[in-house]
Design a protein around this motif. Structure first.
Motif, PDB file in Angstrom:
ATOM      1  N   LEU A  99       0.740  -1.414   0.327  1.00 21.26           N
ATOM      2  CA  LEU A  99       0.439   0.090  -0.194  1.00 21.26           C
ATOM      3  C   LEU A  99       1.111   1.313   0.191  1.00 21.26           C
ATOM      4  O   LEU A  99       2.261   1.249   0.323  1.00 21.26           O
ATOM      5  N   LYS A 100       0.100   2.648  -0.080  1.00 20.83           N
ATOM      6  CA  LYS A 100       1.324   3.465   0.030  1.00 20.83           C
ATOM      7  C   LYS A 100       1.844   3.783   1.048  1.00 20.83           C
ATOM      8  O   LYS A 100       2.856   4.686   0.987  1.00 20.83           O
ATOM      9  N   ASN A 101       1.216   3.707   2.578  1.00 25.39           N
ATOM     10  CA  ASN A 101       1.349   3.734   3.488  1.00 25.39           C
ATOM     11  C   ASN A 101       1.545   2.772   4.099  1.00 25.39           C
ATOM     12  O   ASN A 101       1.781   2.684   6.069  1.00 25.39           O
ATOM     13  N   GLY A 102       1.404   1.273   3.547  1.00 26.59           N
ATOM     14  CA  GLY A 102       2.062   0.243   4.688  1.00 26.59           C
ATOM     15  C   GLY A 102       1.601  -1.209   3.819  1.00 26.59           C
ATOM     16  O   GLY A 102       1.369  -0.960   2.701  1.00 26.59           O
ATOM     17  N   PHE A 103       0.705  -2.171   4.536  1.00 25.99           N
ATOM     18  CA  PHE A 103       0.704  -3.581   4.051  1.00 25.99           C
ATOM     19  C   PHE A 103      -0.213  -4.202   3.954  1.00 25.99           C
ATOM     20  O   PHE A 103      -0.941  -4.000   5.070  1.00 25.99           O
ATOM     21  N   GLU A 104      -0.865  -4.990   3.349  1.00 31.79           N
ATOM     22  CA  GLU A 104      -1.974  -6.166   3.657  1.00 31.79           C
ATOM     23  C   GLU A 104      -1.239  -7.315   3.371  1.00 31.79           C
ATOM     24  O   GLU A 104      -1.247  -7.341   2.318  1.00 31.79           O
ATOM     25  N   LEU A 105      -2.201  -7.806   4.923  1.00 31.26           N
ATOM     26  CA  LEU A 105      -0.930  -8.245   5.558  1.00 31.26           C
ATOM     27  C   LEU A 105      -1.584  -9.794   5.855  1.00 31.26           C
ATOM     28  O   LEU A 105      -2.498  -9.964   6.978  1.00 31.26           O
ATOM     29  N   TYR A 106      -1.647 -11.026   5.540  1.00 32.11           N
ATOM     30  CA  TYR A 106      -2.297 -12.107   6.094  1.00 32.11           C
ATOM     31  C   TYR A 106      -1.311 -12.744   7.113  1.00 32.11           C
ATOM     32  O   TYR A 106      -0.075 -13.544   6.676  1.00 32.11           O
ATOM     33  N   ASN A 107      -2.050 -13.014   8.280  1.00 34.53           N
ATOM     34  CA  ASN A 107      -0.911 -13.769   8.991  1.00 34.53           C
ATOM     35  C   ASN A 107      -1.224 -15.547   9.013  1.00 34.53           C
ATOM     36  O   ASN A 107      -2.771 -15.433   9.354  1.00 34.53           O
ATOM     37  N   LEU A 108       0.164 -15.813   8.946  1.00 37.75           N
ATOM     38  CA  LEU A 108      -0.561 -17.340   8.618  1.00 37.75           C
ATOM     39  C   LEU A 108      -1.029 -17.843  10.059  1.00 37.75           C
ATOM     40  O   LEU A 108      -1.023 -18.953   9.478  1.00 37.75           O
ATOM     41  N   ILE A 109      -0.416 -17.579  11.466  1.00 33.83           N
ATOM     42  CA  ILE A 109      -0.773 -18.555  11.914  1.00 33.83           C
ATOM     43  C   ILE A 109      -1.792 -18.165  12.782  1.00 33.83           C
ATOM     44  O   ILE A 109      -2.756 -19.124  13.128  1.00 33.83           O
ATOM     45  N   ASN A 110      -2.325 -16.773  12.931  1.00 32.70           N
ATOM     46  CA  ASN A 110      -4.146 -16.976  13.131  1.00 32.70           C
ATOM     47  C   ASN A 110      -5.162 -16.479  12.054  1.00 32.70           C
ATOM     48  O   ASN A 110      -5.886 -16.531  12.126  1.00 32.70           O
ATOM     49  N   GLU A 111      -4.576 -16.558  10.923  1.00 30.34           N
ATOM     50  CA  GLU A 111      -5.085 -17.070  10.006  1.00 30.34           C
ATOM     51  C   GLU A 111      -6.571 -15.243   9.719  1.00 30.34           C
ATOM     52  O   GLU A 111      -7.927 -15.382   9.014  1.00 30.34           O
ATOM     53  N   LYS A 112      -5.839 -14.548   9.912  1.00 28.61           N
ATOM     54  CA  LYS A 112      -6.202 -13.284   9.551  1.00 28.61           C
ATOM     55  C   LYS A 112      -6.245 -11.965   9.095  1.00 28.61           C
ATOM     56  O   LYS A 112      -5.000 -12.248   8.901  1.00 28.61           O
ATOM     57  N   THR A 113      -6.800 -11.818   8.277  1.00 32.38           N
ATOM     58  CA  THR A 113      -5.387 -10.532   7.324  1.00 32.38           C
ATOM     59  C   THR A 113      -6.138  -8.971   7.983  1.00 32.38           C
ATOM     60  O   THR A 113      -6.961  -8.677   8.650  1.00 32.38           O
ATOM     61  N   TYR A 114      -5.187  -8.481   7.778  1.00 36.22           N
ATOM     62  CA  TYR A 114      -4.241  -7.148   8.626  1.00 36.22           C
ATOM     63  C   TYR A 114      -3.727  -6.137   7.399  1.00 36.22           C
ATOM     64  O   TYR A 114      -3.798  -6.449   6.522  1.00 36.22           O
ATOM     65  N   THR A 115      -4.145  -4.842   7.922  1.00 36.35           N
ATOM     66  CA  THR A 115      -4.165  -3.191   6.698  1.00 36.35           C
ATOM     67  C   THR A 115      -3.205  -3.080   8.162  1.00 36.35           C
ATOM     68  O   THR A 115      -3.757  -2.691   9.131  1.00 36.35           O
ATOM     69  N   VAL A 116      -1.746  -2.881   7.649  1.00 37.80           N
ATOM     70  CA  VAL A 116      -1.314  -1.834   8.297  1.00 37.80           C
ATOM     71  C   VAL A 116      -0.188  -0.540   7.632  1.00 37.80           C
ATOM     72  O   VAL A 116      -0.092  -0.732   7.628  1.00 37.80           O
ATOM     73  N   LEU A 117      -0.079   0.228   9.008  1.00 36.80           N
ATOM     74  CA  LEU A 117       0.740   0.985   8.374  1.00 36.80           C
ATOM     75  C   LEU A 117       2.018   0.997   8.729  1.00 36.80           C
ATOM     76  O   LEU A 117       2.160   0.602   9.904  1.00 36.80           O
ATOM     77  N   SER A 118       2.924   1.311   8.141  1.00 35.23           N
ATOM     78  CA  SER A 118       4.441   2.074   8.532  1.00 35.23           C
ATOM     79  C   SER A 118       4.689   2.502   9.103  1.00 35.23           C
ATOM     80  O   SER A 118       4.056   3.637   9.229  1.00 35.23           O
ATOM     81  N   LEU A 119       6.026   2.820  10.309  1.00 34.19           N
ATOM     82  CA  LEU A 119       5.939   3.645  10.758  1.00 34.19           C
ATOM     83  C   LEU A 119       7.688   4.880  10.495  1.00 34.19           C
ATOM     84  O   LEU A 119       7.775   5.672  10.610  1.00 34.19           O
ATOM     85  N   THR A 120       7.612   4.114   9.439  1.00 35.09           N
ATOM     86  CA  THR A 120       9.113   4.130   8.742  1.00 35.09           C
ATOM     87  C   THR A 120       8.413   4.598   6.848  1.00 35.09           C
ATOM     88  O   THR A 120       7.421   4.383   6.482  1.00 35.09           O
ATOM     89  N   LYS A 121       9.066   5.467   5.777  1.00 34.44           N
ATOM     90  CA  LYS A 121       8.699   5.745   4.879  1.00 34.44           C
ATOM     91  C   LYS A 121       9.034   4.295   4.325  1.00 34.44           C
ATOM     92  O   LYS A 121       9.468   3.432   4.531  1.00 34.44           O
ATOM     93  N   MET A 122       7.924   4.301   3.035  1.00 34.35           N
ATOM     94  CA  MET A 122       7.850   2.910   2.769  1.00 34.35           C
ATOM     95  C   MET A 122       9.107   2.674   1.405  1.00 34.35           C
ATOM     96  O   MET A 122       9.051   2.042   1.115  1.00 34.35           O
ATOM     97  N   THR A 123       9.420   3.979   0.778  1.00 31.81           N
ATOM     98  CA  THR A 123      10.796   3.609   0.361  1.00 31.81           C
ATOM     99  C   THR A 123      12.175   2.496   0.934  1.00 31.81           C
ATOM    100  O   THR A 123      13.228   2.287   0.392  1.00 31.81           O
ATOM    101  N   ASN A 124      12.010   2.342   2.108  1.00 31.82           N
ATOM    102  CA  ASN A 124      12.957   1.309   3.011  1.00 31.82           C
ATOM    103  C   ASN A 124      12.590   0.600   2.851  1.00 31.82           C
ATOM    104  O   ASN A 124      13.537  -0.461   2.881  1.00 31.82           O
ATOM    105  N   PHE A 125      11.530   0.266   1.381  1.00 35.74           N
ATOM    106  CA  PHE A 125      10.926  -1.502   1.925  1.00 35.74           C
ATOM    107  C   PHE A 125      11.356  -1.816   0.324  1.00 35.74           C
ATOM    108  O   PHE A 125      10.353  -2.321  -0.195  1.00 35.74           O
ATOM    109  N   ARG A 126      11.732  -0.930  -0.529  1.00 39.50           N
ATOM    110  CA  ARG A 126      12.435  -1.827  -2.473  1.00 39.50           C
ATOM    111  C   ARG A 126      12.779  -3.196  -1.699  1.00 39.50           C
ATOM    112  O   ARG A 126      13.717  -3.280  -0.678  1.00 39.50           O
ATOM    113  N   GLY A 127      12.531  -4.306  -3.051  1.00 43.75           N
ATOM    114  CA  GLY A 127      12.155  -5.081  -2.799  1.00 43.75           C
ATOM    115  C   GLY A 127      11.430  -5.981  -2.181  1.00 43.75           C
ATOM    116  O   GLY A 127      12.433  -7.112  -1.443  1.00 43.75           O
TER     117      GLY A 127
END
Length: 416
Positions: A99-127
């Protein structure tokens, strides 16, 4: 308050906690020792966060976490954030979307999907891309989720490794399956109620004393709904002795294979109790009969103290098992205190050794795995024979199509 303002406050609290670890003498000494142990004593300050965050979330001193100590000793205007930190989720997630400011994540353990915000700039997650898996820590604050730590990234082709990690975390901490997922907990409760009725109907009791050579057969037949003849599967232990069973020392790399081998694959013979707890699910407890024998005649059990310590300190043995034995033997605390050199009441004993069971509802790992999609999937991975790479009999150029028929170049397939 804007998202940016909230993120700034969160980062400010992280800095406060770091300063606390450097000014509290007890914690600073422990942190320095921690750094020395992992070879991080000379790590640059700008890389310290990778070590510091796991430390504050996972380290305990005198049964208290670093965050609990911070909350007790430091006055902060952001107590709500500290409280949120105390309830973080450490898990492995599949990245569904960037996402523009975070991720949509599926938790493999509790089988729930989360929309999470990043505490740092998304450019830090290149790759980092959708389809990959991340080992991360998230927390909830005012109805929004934030990712505070990403410790490793796995490619989309490493799904088996991701599932292995999820299952191992569940074995260590079963409540992660239903943490922040009340629907999953209701499923577990329904499963336990249904299976408890079937267990007591099949065996006319909720406990079966057997040995490791027969425990797998009993559990397997019950799971398959088959009739079980217990006449030749009882415990025939003559000399009660507690000893270390190396096969029970499962680690990340061998847990699943050892589990598939079962108790029967263990070299030595020892007693096992198959117990179905009406509230918490199915347990297979090694040395249960040996433990009980201590309260009949402690001198008749070799290594009695080690056995008592095993039952008190093993995190997978719940308080309800100790309650069961204490109800059966009125001298339970008298014998425990004599062996351990203590003066506990039963309540103090449980608070000292089984505090996690008092703080949280914890179902048995066997029942949790039964309800886990990750366990079902990894079990299929392991039980399905892996295709063998074809034998290459002719000379193949590195850039030629691979003879296996995959459509890839030889160097990127069997030639790799």
């Amino acid at each position: 308050m804007t998202v940016i303002e909230k993120i700034n406050e969160i980062n400010e609290v992280v800095k406060e906690i770091f300063d606390f670890t450097q000014t509290n003498e007890t914690i600073k000494a422990d942190f320095d020792e921690y750094l020395a142990t992992i070879g991080g004593r000379n790590i640059p300050l700008n890389q310290m966060e990778k070590i510091f965050l796991p430390y504050i979330f996972e380290r305990k001193i005198n049964q208290k976490s670093i965050l609990e100590m911070f909350k007790e000793e430091v006055q902060t205007k952001n107590e709500k954030i500290v409280e949120s930190f105390l309830h973080t989720q450490a898990s492995i997630f599949e990245i569904k979307k960037i996402l523009k400011n975070g991720f949509e994540l599926y938790n493999l353990i509790n089988e729930k999907t989360y929309t999470v915000l990043s505490l740092t700039k998304m450019t830090n997650f290149r790759g980092v891309y959708a389809g990959q898996y991340i080992v991360a820590r998230i927390f909830e604050l005012d109805g929004e989720y934030y990712v505070i730590e990403i410790s490793s990234v796995l490619s989309h082709s490493q799904k088996e490794e991701a599932l292995r990690y999820a299952v191992m975390k569940l074995v260590q901490t079963p409540r992660l399956l239903y943490l922040d997922n009340p629907e999953k907990e209701e499923e577990i409760k329904t499963t336990i109620a249904d299976m408890y009725g079937k267990f007591t109907k099949a065996f006319d009791k909720d406990i079966i004393l057997t040995t490791n050579k027969h425990a797998d057969d009993i559990i397997g037949a019950f799971n398959e709904g088959e009739d079980v003849d217990l006449s030749d599967k009882g415990s025939d232990i003559q000399n009660y002795k507690f000893f270390h069973v190396k096969e029970l020392d499962n680690n990340y790399s061998n847990f699943l294979e050892n589990s598939m081998g079962g108790f029967a694959s263990h070299n030595e013979t020892y007693d096992v109790a198959v117990i179905f707890d009406e509230k918490n699910g199915l347990y297979a407890i090694p040395f249960y009969e040996t433990f009980c024998k201590i309260f009949e005649d402690k001198n008749a059990v070799e290594n009695a103290k080690a056995c008592v310590e095993y039952f008190l300190t093993n995190a997978s043995i719940p308080n309800t098992i100790l309650e069961r034995v204490s109800t059966q033997y009125p001298n339970f605390m008298e014998v425990i205190n004599e062996i351990m050199g203590t003066n506990y009441t039963f309540e103090e004993l449980i608070k000292t050794y089984k505090s996690e069971y008092l703080k949280n509802k914890i179902y048995s790992s066997a029942t949790v795995l039964f309800c886990s999609n990750a366990f079902s999937q990894i079990f299929d991975y392991i039980s399905t024979p892996k295709p063998q790479a074809p034998a290459i009999t002719q000379k193949v150029g590195r850039n030629d199509p691979c003879p296996c028929g995959s459509g890839k170049k030889f160097k990127n397939c069997c030639g790799g």
